[in-house]
Design an enzyme around this catalytic site. Structure first.
Site, PDB file in Angstrom:
ATOM      1  N   ASP A 209     -25.802 -20.651  17.159  1.00  0.00           N
ATOM      2  CA  ASP A 209     -24.816 -20.051  16.252  1.00  0.00           C
ATOM      3  C   ASP A 209     -23.459 -20.735  16.411  1.00  0.00           C
ATOM      4  OD1 ASP A 209     -23.245 -17.828  14.872  1.00  0.00           O
ATOM      5  OD2 ASP A 209     -25.260 -16.994  14.821  1.00  0.00           O
ATOM      6  N   HIS A 247     -19.496 -14.658  15.165  1.00  0.00           N
ATOM      7  CA  HIS A 247     -20.860 -14.344  14.734  1.00  0.00           C
ATOM      8  C   HIS A 247     -21.852 -14.388  15.907  1.00  0.00           C
ATOM      9  CE1 HIS A 247     -24.471 -15.319  12.096  1.00  0.00           C
ATOM     10  NE2 HIS A 247     -23.899 -14.387  11.362  1.00  0.00           N
ATOM     11  N   SER A 418     -28.460 -11.359   9.433  1.00  0.00           N
ATOM     12  CA  SER A 418     -27.872 -12.000  10.609  1.00  0.00           C
ATOM     13  C   SER A 418     -27.925 -11.094  11.819  1.00  0.00           C
ATOM     14  CB  SER A 418     -26.392 -12.296  10.355  1.00  0.00           C
ATOM     15  OG  SER A 418     -26.247 -13.509   9.715  1.00  0.00           O
TER      16      SER A 418
END
Ligand SMILES: *[C@@H]1O[C@H](CO)[C@@H](O)[C@H](O)[C@H]1NC(C)=O
Length: 918
Positions: A209, A247, A418
């Site tokens: 990520d 994230h 996600s």
């Protein structure tokens, strides 16, 4: 002299070792980079030869952590830039043979197995899901629900769990995905496992990520440094650096946030997480491949919440080298039990996007995870497709996932698929810690066999061969951690993988709708059908007992790709919707060698007629032309005889292998079998069914093959509206894009240390010779410089040329793309987007942005323009033809149908159309 040689060779050996771990910093301002595949499986000689032969032109940079792949660079201004291109590395061959260059072309192409230009591109995090503002409404609803006795029980359970396990994390009670107080039962059901001390001990999940806050209080104790690397900023600590690099940290928190006084806990809070940072800048296919197998000895699971843009009009998948990395991962990861790849299905549901148009979720090596929400409902963003295996909890119905965040904060707003993928990864950590012997395929079986179907009145569930329920929306259902671990504890390993490839079946049928000059009766044809018949012998020679994954590789031309529908119907009647309608996908390129994947046929024996139907969206009166050219069916499943299992090779033509084996069988049996009753190849290849039949056809097929090897015709069923004739082509007609490179990867697991030492000793020796010759000095003081310079060798420089304007444009744009920061954002001029769509896009974006502002609670605001919707450079799977050309403005990259996109029934609608057509 000898000691110098030794020194140099050791130096290079050490460099090569460290280079396995690190990609040297690139200089795109001055260089272009390319990947060379050389057959160094048994000897380093091809590499040494290549380096010395081209030393004056290409500089050896490093070896990839993937066997046989080497990165070289070339000066930007070198004339060979005009000549270099992709060769055998995808379907688009950019190496051009042209006057004045033939020798050079032949030479280079003769030396390498493949060559792939490495232009930087940015990979997208899953498109953010607009935060929905129904929360007040929901809270009201909740207060009435609270009297509910189930809810009381859930509160009691929370208290018991927190007390028994000594959980004091302040956000634990808000982590509804772990224990849902408002809608009891809508959680992952892991607390029972925790009480049994199944907490993910010993399992490491790599978060591939934008980094991971390894120093943050809530993650640092579970951070695994060994499995971590920062591919964006080239270092071993993958810390978030950009302001919106949150994230990966949020994803990591869902899995392994530590039980402490900070935020909440992870679902496998005694497992570890490592960070592989690739989303915070442009990377190339080489880094992407390296990332997916980084720390393969350490990382068990790779959790990936990214992929091609979820805008409903992208068709894109991994490059060959990245596919090779997946293959290496499942073959060698986890001590040869196979690394687990978990991918988010995608957030483009509102734009009718489908994960079958995404080559990562569409891979058999990835477990594709969709989302359900707080109330167990399907959130509109979550993409459906035949590759969806399971779903788990994420945002929707006004709630989000509560997890750790960067900058010493907690997030209450994590969401989209996600957030579902890492939650699944966390649950897989629990499963693997309970039964570490599971292979990558065992884990998929456990998903198929023990997931819990949800919302059975929705999602068009079908009953599969294993008597499981399958929905394109929900896969095999939601993952109930307790039930799955329970199931996994007693799971016996399945036999090794086996596979079957059909011949490429030519169809070459066209279909046109709504053409003004057409008469009504010309439009009768609504569906193009073709079938492939799989015989018992086919599967027997390929050692296939039953199917797990099905691949369908198609070539379909279309004037408007989003209006092409395709579905596969198995002999048992299970349907896989492969291509669903995507109103925003106006691409005129159709599907070129596109691979669809389905998990819906899991457990079928494969025997009989597999039918594909290709049809058009006739809901609007727009004209459409479709030409269905050919297709191939591939099964991946369990072997019959484990002792005969083989090592899979990505580029090997297993259809040819099957034909050879059938031929051999027939030679053995033909002496005793009579072949007179079957006089034509048509009968032979289309006869399917019983075992007795098959054993007799084998003899006739041999005759058929010896008399007419060119093609054997299959006449497909004429019972339906349209009947088509499909012929099965054999060797001579096989597409040549996939080279037959048998044996290439046979020795994956061998220890290369000795070879490296030898190889680099030889290189060192060559260098010494060169130094002696050129500089007449040992050059021991120049050691550092030598590293940079001495790999440049001489061949005749070529001329700058291309074949056509188009190529020129492509090359130009690719060269521009080679400068890392030269993506021409905002310069896209895509005629396919009309003005209305554009306005809608802008409006959508503004609205979404406002909502984000309103709801972000002062958290770091993502830079919407620059990141979240950025870089649709892979607008198509031909993307590498012209990355930069297609790098787009954020607004253009917006989905085109925002006014119609709130409906999450689109898939269902497509299906209805499909059903009507049936
Ligand atoms: C949830 O876990 C419990 C054990 O904690 C188990 O008895 C139950 O079957 C699981 N699943 C459901 C749907 O309750």
């Amino acid at each position: 002299m000898f000691s110098l040689k030794l020194l140099i060779s050791i130096l290079f050996y050490l460099i090569s070792l460290s280079n396995q771990q690190q990609i040297p910093t690139r200089n795109y301002e001055e260089n272009n980079y390319f990947l060379v595949e050389l057959n160094t499986t048994t000897s380093q000689k091809p590499l040494i030869d290549f380096i010395s032969k081209y030393k004056d032109h290409y500089k050896f940079e490093h070896q990839l952590n993937l066997d046989n792949y080497y990165v070289f660079s070339i000066d930007n201004s070198h004339p060979h830039n005009s000549f270099l291109g992709n060769f055998n590395s995808n379907n688009f061959n950019h190496m051009k043979r042209s006057s004045g260059f033939e020798d050079h072309y032949d030479e280079l192409v003769g030396d390498v197995s493949s060559l792939h230009m490495l232009y930087p591109k940015k990979i997208n995090k899953r498109m953010p899901v607009p935060i929905d503002s129904k929360r007040d409404e929901l809270l009201q609803q909740q207060s009435s629900d609270q009297s509910n006795s189930d809810s009381d029980k859930a509160h009691q359970k929370l208290a018991v769990v927190a007390q028994k396990l000594d959980i004091h994390d302040p956000e634990f009670a808000t982590q509804w995905h772990l224990l849902n107080l408002q809608f009891p039962g809508h959680d992952v059901n892991a607390t029972g496992l925790w009480l049994e001390d199944i907490l993910g001990q010993g399992i490491v999940t790599a978060i591939v990520d934008d980094g991971l806050d390894a120093e943050g209080e809530d993650l640092k104790d579970n951070f695994n440094a060994k499995g971590s690397w920062d591919f964006n900023d080239n270092g071993n600590l993958p810390l978030p650096k950009l302001f919106d690099d949150y994230h990966g940290t949020r994803c990591a928190g869902e899995i392994a946030a530590v039980k402490n006084d900070v935020c909440g806990i992870g679902v496998a809070y005694k497992s570890q997480v490592s960070g592989i940072r690739i989303l915070s800048g442009a990377i190339t296919a080489a880094e992407e491949a390296a990332a997916l197998i980084y720390g393969l000895d350490t990382n068990d699971i790779y959790s990936c919440s990214w992929g091609p843009t979820d805008n409903g009009r992208t068709l894109s998948g991994p490059e060959v080298v990245v596919k090779q990395a997946f293959v290496k991962g499942i073959q060698e990861g986890r001590n040869n039990k196979g690394a687990i790849y978990v991918f988010a299905s995608g957030n483009g549901g509102r734009f009718q996007d489908s994960c079958n148009f995404d080559g990562y979720t569409n891979s058999i090596y990835s477990i594709t995870v969709g989302a359900i929400d707080y109330k167990g409902l399907h959130p509109a963003y979550s993409e459906a497709c035949a590759a969806v295996m399971v779903v788990t909890y994420s945002s929707g119905s006004g709630e989000h996932i509560h997890t750790t965040d960067i900058k010493k904060k907690c997030s209450a707003l994590h969401g989209g698929t996600s957030a579902a993928a890492p939650l699944a990864s966390g649950i897989y950590s629990l499963i693997l810690s309970a039964n570490p012997d599971l292979t990558w395929r065992d884990l998929q079986y456990i998903n198929v066999l023990s997931a819990t179907p949800v919302n059975e009145d929705d999602g068009n569930y079908q009953t599969t061969a294993l008597n499981r329920k399958y929905s394109h929306k929900y896969g095999y259902g939601k993952i109930d951690a307790y039930n799955m671990v329970d199931f996994a504890k007693s799971w016996k390993n399945v036999k090794p993988q086996a596979w079957y490839y059909s011949d490429v079946t030519q169809v070459n049928e066209a279909l046109s709708l709504n053409k003004p000059q057409m008469l009504k009766r010309d439009e009768e044809k609504k569906i193009i059908k073709s079938k492939i018949t799989v015989s018992k012998e086919d599967l027997k020679v390929m050692n296939v007992e039953r199917i797990e994954h099905v691949n369908v590789i198609v070539n379909i031309d279309a004037s408007f790709r989003g209006k092409v529908g395709a579905r596969l119907i198995s002999p048992t009647g299970v349907i896989s919707d492969l291509a669903t309608f995507r109103p925003g996908d106006a691409a005129g390129r159709g599907f070129q060698d596109w691979t669809f994947m389905s998990v819906a046929h899991w457990g079928e024996d494969g025997l009989g007629d597999w039918e594909i139907e290709v049809f058009a969206d006739d809901s609007k009166s727009d004209p459409i032309d479709i030409k269905f050219k050919d297709w191939q069916l591939r099964f991946f499943g369990e072997s019959r005889d484990a002792d005969k299992s083989e090592k899979y090779e990505l580029l090997k033509d297993y259809a040819a292998v099957r034909r050879d084996r059938i031929g051999e069988n027939k030679q053995q049996s033909s002496t005793i079998e009579s072949s007179t009753e079957f006089s034509s190849s048509t009968e032979a290849s289309s006869s399917t069914t019983s075992s007795e039949e098959v054993s007799t056809t084998s003899a006739s097929e041999e005759i058929a093959q010896s008399t007419s090897t060119a093609s054997s015709e299959q006449v497909s069923s004429t019972s339906s509206e349209v009947s088509t004739t499909s012929s099965t082509i054999t060797d001579e007609l096989e597409p040549t894009t996939e080279p037959d490179e048998e044996g290439k990867n046979k020795h994956y697991t061998s220890d290369h240390t000795g070879q490296y030492l030898m190889g680099f000793a030889i290189i060192g020796f060559i260098i010494v010779l060169i130094i002696m010759k050129c500089h007449k000095s040992p050059g021991s003081l120049r050691r550092r410089r030598r590293r940079d310079d001495d790999y440049e060798f001489d061949i005749i420089p070529g001329e700058d040329y291309t074949d056509s304007e188009d190529d020129q444009e492509t090359l130009d744009s690719r060269r521009r793309g080679a400068n890392a920061d030269s993506f021409d954002l905002g310069q896209r001029n895509d005629q396919r987007i009309n003005k209305n769509d554009q306005i809608n896009d802008d409006r959508y974006q503004d609205e979404a942005r406002e909502r984000l502002f309103e709801n972000f609670n002062g958290e770091t605001l993502p830079d919407y323009d620059d990141d979240m919707f950025k870089i649709g450079d892979d607008d198509d799977h031909e993307n590498d033809e012209n990355n930069t050309k297609k790098a787009t403005s954020s607004s253009n990259e917006q989905p085109t149908d925002s006014n119609e996109t709130t409906n999450d029934e689109e898939i269902t609608d497509d299906r209805k159309i499909v059903d009507e057509n049936k």
